[in-house]
Design an enzyme around this catalytic site. Sequence first.
Site, PDB file in Angstrom:
ATOM      1  N   ASP A 373      -0.185  -5.990  -3.557  1.00  0.00           N
ATOM      2  CA  ASP A 373       1.127  -5.382  -3.835  1.00  0.00           C
ATOM      3  C   ASP A 373       2.096  -5.653  -2.686  1.00  0.00           C
ATOM      4  O   ASP A 373       1.880  -6.557  -1.857  1.00  0.00           O
ATOM      5  CB  ASP A 373       0.935  -3.882  -4.135  1.00  0.00           C
ATOM      6  CG  ASP A 373       1.950  -3.331  -5.102  1.00  0.00           C
ATOM      7  OD1 ASP A 373       3.079  -3.026  -4.658  1.00  0.00           O
ATOM      8  OD2 ASP A 373       1.652  -3.223  -6.309  1.00  0.00           O
ATOM      9  N   ASP A 374       3.129  -4.866  -2.623  1.00  0.00           N
ATOM     10  CA  ASP A 374       4.243  -5.007  -1.677  1.00  0.00           C
ATOM     11  C   ASP A 374       3.752  -5.134  -0.230  1.00  0.00           C
ATOM     12  O   ASP A 374       2.847  -4.416   0.191  1.00  0.00           O
ATOM     13  CB  ASP A 374       5.116  -3.750  -1.832  1.00  0.00           C
ATOM     14  CG  ASP A 374       6.454  -3.874  -1.149  1.00  0.00           C
ATOM     15  OD1 ASP A 374       6.695  -4.890  -0.491  1.00  0.00           O
ATOM     16  OD2 ASP A 374       7.256  -2.935  -1.299  1.00  0.00           O
ATOM     17  N   LYS A 483       3.176  -9.222 -10.500  1.00  0.00           N
ATOM     18  CA  LYS A 483       3.808  -7.930 -10.795  1.00  0.00           C
ATOM     19  C   LYS A 483       5.259  -8.052 -10.357  1.00  0.00           C
ATOM     20  O   LYS A 483       5.545  -8.280  -9.182  1.00  0.00           O
ATOM     21  CB  LYS A 483       3.091  -6.827 -10.029  1.00  0.00           C
ATOM     22  CG  LYS A 483       3.691  -5.432 -10.185  1.00  0.00           C
ATOM     23  CD  LYS A 483       2.808  -4.407  -9.494  1.00  0.00           C
ATOM     24  CE  LYS A 483       3.441  -3.033  -9.443  1.00  0.00           C
ATOM     25  NZ  LYS A 483       2.648  -2.108  -8.619  1.00  0.00           N
ATOM     26  N   TRP A 484       6.189  -7.940 -11.318  1.00  0.00           N
ATOM     27  CA  TRP A 484       7.624  -8.182 -11.083  1.00  0.00           C
ATOM     28  C   TRP A 484       8.313  -6.824 -10.977  1.00  0.00           C
ATOM     29  O   TRP A 484       8.567  -6.180 -11.980  1.00  0.00           O
ATOM     30  CB  TRP A 484       8.180  -9.003 -12.242  1.00  0.00           C
ATOM     31  CG  TRP A 484       9.602  -9.452 -12.112  1.00  0.00           C
ATOM     32  CD1 TRP A 484      10.721  -8.667 -12.090  1.00  0.00           C
ATOM     33  CD2 TRP A 484      10.062 -10.803 -12.005  1.00  0.00           C
ATOM     34  NE1 TRP A 484      11.839  -9.442 -11.982  1.00  0.00           N
ATOM     35  CE2 TRP A 484      11.472 -10.761 -11.921  1.00  0.00           C
ATOM     36  CE3 TRP A 484       9.429 -12.043 -11.975  1.00  0.00           C
ATOM     37  CZ2 TRP A 484      12.252 -11.911 -11.821  1.00  0.00           C
ATOM     38  CZ3 TRP A 484      10.206 -13.186 -11.876  1.00  0.00           C
ATOM     39  CH2 TRP A 484      11.608 -13.119 -11.805  1.00  0.00           C
ATOM     40  N   ASP A 485       8.595  -6.417  -9.740  1.00  0.00           N
ATOM     41  CA  ASP A 485       9.116  -5.061  -9.505  1.00  0.00           C
ATOM     42  C   ASP A 485      10.646  -5.076  -9.409  1.00  0.00           C
ATOM     43  O   ASP A 485      11.272  -6.145  -9.246  1.00  0.00           O
ATOM     44  CB  ASP A 485       8.490  -4.531  -8.201  1.00  0.00           C
ATOM     45  CG  ASP A 485       8.374  -3.017  -8.162  1.00  0.00           C
ATOM     46  OD1 ASP A 485       9.022  -2.342  -8.987  1.00  0.00           O
ATOM     47  OD2 ASP A 485       7.646  -2.506  -7.289  1.00  0.00           O
ATOM     48  N   ASP A 555       4.974   5.450 -11.747  1.00  0.00           N
ATOM     49  CA  ASP A 555       4.390   5.631 -10.419  1.00  0.00           C
ATOM     50  C   ASP A 555       3.600   6.928 -10.347  1.00  0.00           C
ATOM     51  O   ASP A 555       2.950   7.191  -9.337  1.00  0.00           O
ATOM     52  CB  ASP A 555       5.493   5.629  -9.350  1.00  0.00           C
ATOM     53  CG  ASP A 555       5.813   4.220  -8.868  1.00  0.00           C
ATOM     54  OD1 ASP A 555       5.034   3.294  -9.184  1.00  0.00           O
ATOM     55  OD2 ASP A 555       6.835   4.044  -8.186  1.00  0.00           O
TER      56      ASP A 555
HETATM   57  C1  DGJ Z   1       7.179   0.547  -6.988  1.00  0.00           C
HETATM   58  C2  DGJ Z   1       6.001   0.278  -7.869  1.00  0.00           C
HETATM   59  O1  DGJ Z   1       6.078   1.067  -9.012  1.00  0.00           O
HETATM   60  C3  DGJ Z   1       4.721   0.548  -7.106  1.00  0.00           C
HETATM   61  O2  DGJ Z   1       3.616   0.382  -7.948  1.00  0.00           O
HETATM   62  C4  DGJ Z   1       4.664  -0.375  -5.934  1.00  0.00           C
HETATM   63  O3  DGJ Z   1       4.568  -1.700  -6.381  1.00  0.00           O
HETATM   64  C5  DGJ Z   1       5.884  -0.190  -5.065  1.00  0.00           C
HETATM   65  N1  DGJ Z   1       7.101  -0.303  -5.823  1.00  0.00           N
HETATM   66  C6  DGJ Z   1       5.908  -1.177  -3.949  1.00  0.00           C
HETATM   67  O4  DGJ Z   1       7.053  -1.116  -3.214  1.00  0.00           O
END
Ligand code: DGJ
Length: 733
Positions: A373-374, A483-485, A555
């Site tokens: 992830d991030d 995963k495209w946030d 989240d």
């Molecule tokens: C928001 C996402 O919903 C989380 O799952 C995670 O990826 C964070 N951003 C990371 O900054």
Amino acid sequence: MLEKQLSQAITFKDNIFHLRSGGSSLLMQVTKSGYLAHLYYGHILPEGSYRMEAFTPPIGSASFAPNTPKEDELLSLSTALLEYPTYGTGDFRPSAIEATGKDGTAAVDLRYRSHKILSGKPPIPGLPATYAAESEADTLEILMEDAHTGLLVTLCYTAFRDCPVITRSVRAENQGDAPVVLERIYSCCADFPTSDYDLVHLWGSWAMERTIERTPLGHGGRRISSTRGSSGHFHNPFAALLGKEAGEETGEAFGFSLVYSGSFSIETEVDFLGQTRLLCGLNPDGFGWTLAPGERFDTPETVMVYSDTGLGGMSRCFHKLYMNHLIRGPWRDRDRPILINNWEATYFEFDEQKLLDIARAAAPLGIDMLVMDDGWFGHRNDDHSSLGDWYVHKGKLPRGLGELSDQLHALGMKMGIWFEPEMISPDSDLYRAHPDWALQIPGREISPARWQYVLDMSRKDVQDYLFERLSSILNSAKIEYVKWDFNRNLTEVGSALLPPERQKEVGHRYMLGLYSLLERLLTAFPELLLEGCSGGGGRFDPGMLYYSPQIWTSDDTDPIERLMIQAGTSVVYPPSTMSAHVSASPNHQTGRVNSLHTRGIVAMGGSFGYELDISTLSDEEKEEIARQVKEYRACAGIIRNGDYYRLISTPDVYAWETAAADRSTVLVSCCVIHTRVQQTLIVKLRGLDENAWYHDPESGNIYSGGMLMHAGLNLSALGLRDRDAVMIRLEKI
Ligand code: DGJ
């Protein structure tokens, strides 16, 4: 595409169009002076069974109801039911279109010119939309004209043959000699002769997305909308009108779902006669689009579903449509990888070693993929920097992505990676090099949110930069999933490249740019599995599903909170689209303690995965995870393809069912939220074969389908307490 004068699903006789779709009919009539009157939408009607005069609304007082030309069947536009009402020519209710011509006035008067009936469904250029083969749907295109400005408006209707779905979109073309500014242009208007309906919609917030609300319609207006530049957490681009008597499995429901991920609006208005109008499409607030002579504009698509089996029937129709006619690519028909994501395990504090520790613990349990992830790029150690600098963070991954990917694949796992492509941190090399790439209005400060700005996705150079960076990262290692946030909304929406008169186009041009980039990426990496995300489920909409077959639902990973979030999401979206993870207990968002068993059952309501530091769990917990993985894998096909039923939805209990399409296997899940001492717990199943027998391999019990549906499955003896859950698999004998 073949043009047809007559097709099975769409007819035109005596100036009446009749669209039949599954079990629904939509009828409209071209009046003598060329207006397009709405006649009927609902349960399928026999051909030729409609006479308009019988339904023409009265006008009450001639003084305040401007009259249409004498020969017309309509008495006044101010009370008539209309297919695509216009602003400024006698209909005072909210209009579907308003456009400013060279004389500066905003009135539009659309009259019928011609129509075409086609097999299949043409795509909408640049926009996501449902698709259908020539044998699956028929399309009607009605050309309307405003002679004063030369504005041509084509109303596009597609009727799906096997399900009660009609899609609507609109194309505007300027055939005049001067620019026309579209001030509002909805995709769809639905007029109903009464207001005997409740409005159902999905509201929410961060970590509480898609809460179902049902309220009566009242006189005047109501609006479900977003002005955020994304569909948002707060209202989903969906609304339904439910007959007063309608419930979960009975009565009439009319669902409207917009295939779009930007600012939207769904307006309802009940007029003085008690008639209801519903408009659905682009949000007119802050919108404007200049059509120079010869230019064309296409609206996003609204999907209309008619159900006479309540909200549940409507949901199942949306699920099938979106599974088979919206989601694309190889992952549409594949079971999704069971993944472990490191976000709630490590947040920003990880390195290659930590990720591999998690992967080494996860691989023997059967988990398919690790998602990083991030925090893997730039110098990102918290959320204050580096968005846009899509280069590996050498401090965390000194051996690069290739090495991490090789190690994961050697363990038998796939690799996923997180991006937030549409953003730019003020503290980034990208911003220092290209400050003009952020959305902004010269002379105004940019409002930061989560210490980040938004890239101007309407710019081709921005899209090209992102395509180059993303494809270079994806080519640098074996990466199967992205995963495209998207973690903030749009403010100061202005683009450095557009002239002042086109600045109100930026919000929609942003979406067109985003969609174009997603399309380009999927064309270059056709096997890639995309998961959408926006601070959880802040952009959970059909537009994103066209590119990403699954979306991070919320989240909030607490299973008790997730019950209602997943139930609300299931009103429109299929279970396989809802990414759902088992996370740590106590839960990070609520502090609530939940058993691993309950966390597993709730996450199995969607596309399943884990999001906790599995390397620190006990051997018993790991064994339970291995069992969950096995169980989910055995059910994944049914969860993905089955028929979903919300069985009990109260503050105390949530129960749901997925029945395989051929009824051979049924999964029944139930979670007690709040125990009521000495209360019976009976769950009545749905959609079974009444005369068949069903076997529960675990208990050995055998039940008739009829008994399960009408008497119900008695779960009282299980003694479920607060936050206990159960999933029962029944096999048809
Ligand atoms: C928001 C996402 O919903 C989380 O799952 C995670 O990826 C964070 N951003 C990371 O900054």
